[in-house]
Scaffold this motif. Structure first.
Motif, PDB file in Angstrom:
ATOM      1  N   ARG A 155      80.687 -83.166 -19.769  1.00 21.88           N
ATOM      2  CA  ARG A 155      80.918 -83.921 -20.721  1.00 21.88           C
ATOM      3  C   ARG A 155      80.749 -85.738 -20.827  1.00 21.88           C
ATOM      4  O   ARG A 155      80.466 -86.209 -21.878  1.00 21.88           O
ATOM      5  CB  ARG A 155      82.457 -84.016 -21.130  1.00 21.88           C
ATOM      6  N   TYR A 156      80.535 -86.007 -19.672  1.00 18.48           N
ATOM      7  CA  TYR A 156      80.061 -87.275 -19.705  1.00 18.48           C
ATOM      8  C   TYR A 156      78.550 -87.484 -19.493  1.00 18.48           C
ATOM      9  O   TYR A 156      77.579 -88.568 -19.481  1.00 18.48           O
ATOM     10  CB  TYR A 156      80.568 -87.985 -18.348  1.00 18.48           C
ATOM     11  N   LEU A 157      77.675 -86.304 -19.324  1.00 21.87           N
ATOM     12  CA  LEU A 157      76.423 -86.436 -19.347  1.00 21.87           C
ATOM     13  C   LEU A 157      75.828 -85.643 -20.421  1.00 21.87           C
ATOM     14  O   LEU A 157      74.527 -86.031 -20.696  1.00 21.87           O
ATOM     15  CB  LEU A 157      75.884 -85.459 -18.338  1.00 21.87           C
ATOM     16  N   LEU A 158      76.440 -84.974 -21.251  1.00 23.92           N
ATOM     17  CA  LEU A 158      76.011 -84.445 -22.664  1.00 23.92           C
ATOM     18  C   LEU A 158      77.235 -84.784 -23.781  1.00 23.92           C
ATOM     19  O   LEU A 158      78.461 -84.898 -23.506  1.00 23.92           O
ATOM     20  CB  LEU A 158      75.911 -82.928 -22.418  1.00 23.92           C
ATOM     21  N   CYS A 159      76.447 -84.910 -25.004  1.00 18.86           N
ATOM     22  CA  CYS A 159      77.377 -84.952 -26.027  1.00 18.86           C
ATOM     23  C   CYS A 159      77.228 -83.609 -26.925  1.00 18.86           C
ATOM     24  O   CYS A 159      78.447 -83.171 -27.429  1.00 18.86           O
ATOM     25  CB  CYS A 159      77.123 -86.191 -26.885  1.00 18.86           C
ATOM     26  N   GLN A 160      76.064 -83.022 -26.897  1.00 18.24           N
ATOM     27  CA  GLN A 160      75.777 -81.878 -27.586  1.00 18.24           C
ATOM     28  C   GLN A 160      75.565 -80.679 -26.584  1.00 18.24           C
ATOM     29  O   GLN A 160      74.698 -80.596 -25.761  1.00 18.24           O
ATOM     30  CB  GLN A 160      74.460 -82.067 -28.356  1.00 18.24           C
ATOM     31  N   HIS A 161      76.753 -80.153 -26.585  1.00 19.66           N
ATOM     32  CA  HIS A 161      76.870 -78.908 -25.458  1.00 19.66           C
ATOM     33  C   HIS A 161      76.294 -77.837 -26.168  1.00 19.66           C
ATOM     34  O   HIS A 161      76.877 -76.805 -26.392  1.00 19.66           O
ATOM     35  CB  HIS A 161      78.201 -78.759 -25.107  1.00 19.66           C
ATOM     36  N   THR A 162      74.740 -77.718 -26.168  1.00 15.69           N
ATOM     37  CA  THR A 162      74.182 -76.709 -26.594  1.00 15.69           C
ATOM     38  C   THR A 162      73.694 -75.649 -25.778  1.00 15.69           C
ATOM     39  O   THR A 162      73.586 -76.330 -24.427  1.00 15.69           O
ATOM     40  CB  THR A 162      72.897 -77.243 -27.442  1.00 15.69           C
ATOM     41  N   PRO A 163      73.537 -74.576 -25.851  1.00  8.65           N
ATOM     42  CA  PRO A 163      72.814 -73.728 -24.809  1.00  8.65           C
ATOM     43  C   PRO A 163      71.572 -73.863 -24.136  1.00  8.65           C
ATOM     44  O   PRO A 163      71.374 -73.895 -22.906  1.00  8.65           O
ATOM     45  CB  PRO A 163      72.892 -72.175 -25.802  1.00  8.65           C
ATOM     46  N   LEU A 164      70.755 -74.715 -25.115  1.00 10.10           N
ATOM     47  CA  LEU A 164      69.487 -75.246 -24.525  1.00 10.10           C
ATOM     48  C   LEU A 164      69.828 -76.037 -23.386  1.00 10.10           C
ATOM     49  O   LEU A 164      68.957 -76.347 -22.345  1.00 10.10           O
ATOM     50  CB  LEU A 164      68.723 -75.836 -25.685  1.00 10.10           C
ATOM     51  N   ALA A 165      70.730 -77.096 -23.625  1.00  9.71           N
ATOM     52  CA  ALA A 165      70.872 -78.404 -22.640  1.00  9.71           C
ATOM     53  C   ALA A 165      71.482 -77.493 -21.311  1.00  9.71           C
ATOM     54  O   ALA A 165      71.064 -78.005 -20.139  1.00  9.71           O
ATOM     55  CB  ALA A 165      71.959 -79.106 -23.155  1.00  9.71           C
ATOM     56  N   TYR A 166      72.380 -76.724 -21.416  1.00  5.41           N
ATOM     57  CA  TYR A 166      72.834 -75.752 -20.371  1.00  5.41           C
ATOM     58  C   TYR A 166      71.766 -75.061 -19.747  1.00  5.41           C
ATOM     59  O   TYR A 166      72.062 -74.598 -18.441  1.00  5.41           O
ATOM     60  CB  TYR A 166      73.982 -74.905 -20.684  1.00  5.41           C
ATOM     61  N   GLN A 167      70.935 -74.500 -20.352  1.00  3.47           N
ATOM     62  CA  GLN A 167      70.014 -73.945 -19.728  1.00  3.47           C
ATOM     63  C   GLN A 167      68.822 -74.821 -18.767  1.00  3.47           C
ATOM     64  O   GLN A 167      68.584 -74.389 -17.638  1.00  3.47           O
ATOM     65  CB  GLN A 167      69.017 -72.991 -20.787  1.00  3.47           C
ATOM     66  N   TYR A 168      68.555 -75.866 -19.184  1.00  4.88           N
ATOM     67  CA  TYR A 168      68.033 -77.103 -18.280  1.00  4.88           C
ATOM     68  C   TYR A 168      68.970 -77.174 -17.283  1.00  4.88           C
ATOM     69  O   TYR A 168      68.403 -77.217 -16.040  1.00  4.88           O
ATOM     70  CB  TYR A 168      67.933 -78.416 -19.113  1.00  4.88           C
ATOM     71  N   LEU A 169      70.299 -77.495 -17.362  1.00  4.28           N
ATOM     72  CA  LEU A 169      71.151 -77.634 -16.235  1.00  4.28           C
ATOM     73  C   LEU A 169      70.928 -76.474 -15.349  1.00  4.28           C
ATOM     74  O   LEU A 169      71.140 -76.819 -14.014  1.00  4.28           O
ATOM     75  CB  LEU A 169      72.709 -77.652 -16.608  1.00  4.28           C
ATOM     76  N   ALA A 170      70.883 -75.377 -15.786  1.00  9.45           N
ATOM     77  CA  ALA A 170      70.958 -74.048 -14.824  1.00  9.45           C
ATOM     78  C   ALA A 170      69.499 -74.088 -14.194  1.00  9.45           C
ATOM     79  O   ALA A 170      69.711 -73.731 -12.776  1.00  9.45           O
ATOM     80  CB  ALA A 170      71.373 -72.776 -15.466  1.00  9.45           C
ATOM     81  N   ALA A 171      68.354 -74.332 -15.003  1.00  5.52           N
ATOM     82  CA  ALA A 171      66.940 -73.884 -14.460  1.00  5.52           C
ATOM     83  C   ALA A 171      66.799 -75.267 -13.376  1.00  5.52           C
ATOM     84  O   ALA A 171      65.792 -74.970 -12.604  1.00  5.52           O
ATOM     85  CB  ALA A 171      66.215 -73.844 -15.419  1.00  5.52           C
ATOM     86  N   GLU A 172      67.245 -76.357 -13.712  1.00  7.47           N
ATOM     87  CA  GLU A 172      66.416 -77.538 -13.007  1.00  7.47           C
ATOM     88  C   GLU A 172      67.711 -78.452 -12.438  1.00  7.47           C
ATOM     89  O   GLU A 172      67.489 -78.878 -10.988  1.00  7.47           O
ATOM     90  CB  GLU A 172      65.712 -78.306 -14.165  1.00  7.47           C
ATOM     91  N   GLY A 173      68.660 -78.685 -13.504  1.00  3.33           N
ATOM     92  CA  GLY A 173      69.637 -79.842 -12.807  1.00  3.33           C
ATOM     93  C   GLY A 173      70.411 -79.052 -11.576  1.00  3.33           C
ATOM     94  O   GLY A 173      70.669 -80.145 -10.499  1.00  3.33           O
ATOM     95  N   ALA A 174      70.874 -77.902 -11.277  1.00  2.00           N
ATOM     96  CA  ALA A 174      71.605 -77.428 -10.254  1.00  2.00           C
ATOM     97  C   ALA A 174      70.826 -77.632  -8.988  1.00  2.00           C
ATOM     98  O   ALA A 174      71.267 -78.113  -8.066  1.00  2.00           O
ATOM     99  CB  ALA A 174      72.161 -76.161 -10.588  1.00  2.00           C
ATOM    100  N   ILE A 175      69.482 -77.078  -9.161  1.00  4.51           N
ATOM    101  CA  ILE A 175      68.680 -76.963  -8.011  1.00  4.51           C
ATOM    102  C   ILE A 175      68.420 -78.422  -7.514  1.00  4.51           C
ATOM    103  O   ILE A 175      68.490 -78.565  -6.320  1.00  4.51           O
ATOM    104  CB  ILE A 175      67.385 -76.297  -8.227  1.00  4.51           C
ATOM    105  N   ALA A 176      68.109 -79.417  -8.475  1.00  2.00           N
ATOM    106  CA  ALA A 176      67.898 -80.778  -8.066  1.00  2.00           C
ATOM    107  C   ALA A 176      68.946 -81.321  -7.290  1.00  2.00           C
ATOM    108  O   ALA A 176      68.845 -82.027  -6.312  1.00  2.00           O
ATOM    109  CB  ALA A 176      67.528 -81.570  -9.156  1.00  2.00           C
ATOM    110  N   TYR A 177      70.380 -81.183  -7.697  1.00  2.00           N
ATOM    111  CA  TYR A 177      71.583 -81.723  -7.202  1.00  2.00           C
ATOM    112  C   TYR A 177      71.604 -80.927  -5.788  1.00  2.00           C
ATOM    113  O   TYR A 177      71.899 -82.013  -4.716  1.00  2.00           O
ATOM    114  CB  TYR A 177      72.817 -81.234  -8.216  1.00  2.00           C
TER     115      TYR A 177
END
Length: 266
Positions: A155-177
């Protein structure tokens, strides 16, 4: 250190620099489209992605790595695009070798970065872990977003909690972390603890600049991005309403349209 590098497209080169935690993969939101008209070079910085290291280093080493990368690929001039930490490194490169860079794009970044992130609680960590695991299994699932995502640190990284944003988180953000080394975390913390501030030097940067910010960014505030824009000689500044630090994943089409329009102006 020889960095892992993803090169896409042909044409005038754009060096794309990711943030923390991040990797070249997290820049696909830019490179997928920009590589249609330019050559994009997206490295994994030292200690990130596929450029791991256990050896302690300082932020200055990133600059040495990047200059060596450009020399190795015979890139004499290019555009710089940096997101978050990548924007800070882009500023440093532009100050260090001003003749080499023709344009500068800063995304959610600042020369004197300031944060207004609230303290992190154990509930924040718990909800983030739960929502992250579920999102990894079922990216962009609205039930998970509404039930756990909006209560998590997302909630501090996103304001618009859209499926697209969460798809980016899953495909790229989590692995990068997961691929970010502790040495990279420590190098960044040492730099921030020293009180990073390059505002006075920004007048030395003469190429045109574009500074983009998310109105509700808690990690690098929109005010600090605007402050940076005000110290640059030739700069356009855009602030996107109802967005946060990961606004390129919230409103990718608008961000890419603005970047391409600005590039075409020159």
């Amino acid at each position: 250190m020889q960095l892992n590098l993803e090169i896409r497209g042909t044409g005038f080169p754009i060096l794309c620099l990711h943030g923390h935690p991040g990797s070249s993969r997290t820049l696909s939101v830019f490179t997928d489209r920009l590589s249609q008209n330019y050559q994009t070079l997206a490295p994994d910085l030292r200690g990130y992605g596929k450029s791991p290291t256990r050896k302690e280093f300082e932020m200055q080493d990133h600059l040495n790595d990047l200059e060596e990368l450009l020399d190795r690929h015979q890139v004499k001039k290019c555009i710089l695009l940096g997101w978050s930490l990548g924007g800070i490194l882009a500023l440093e490169l532009a100050l260090r070798s001003p003749q080499r860079f023709t344009r500068l794009i800063l995304v959610a970044s600042a020369a004197r970065p300031r944060s207004n992130h609230p303290p992190v609680t154990w509930q924040d960590l718990a909800y983030t872990a739960i929502s992250g695991v579920i999102n990894g299994c079922k990216p962009g699932w609205q039930w998970n977003i509404d039930t756990f995502g909006k209560r998590s640190l997302f909630r501090y990284l996103l304001c618009q909690h859209t499926p697209l944003a969460y798809q980016y988180l899953a495909a790229e953000g989590a692995i990068a972390y997961l691929q970010t080394c502790k040495t990279a975390e420590r190098a960044l913390q040492r730099a921030l603890s020293a009180g990073y501030n390059r505002l006075k030097e920004l007048e030395q940067i003469s190429p045109p600049c574009l500074v983009l910010a998310g109105e509700s960014d808690r990690h690098i505030t929109a005010a600090s991005s605007q402050e940076t824009a005000g110290h640059l000689q030739h700069c356009q500044w855009y602030c996107y309403a109802n967005t946060a630090h990961l606004f390129p994943w919230e409103i990718p089409q608008q961000v890419l349209n603005d970047i391409e329009d600005w590039l075409q102006e020159g």
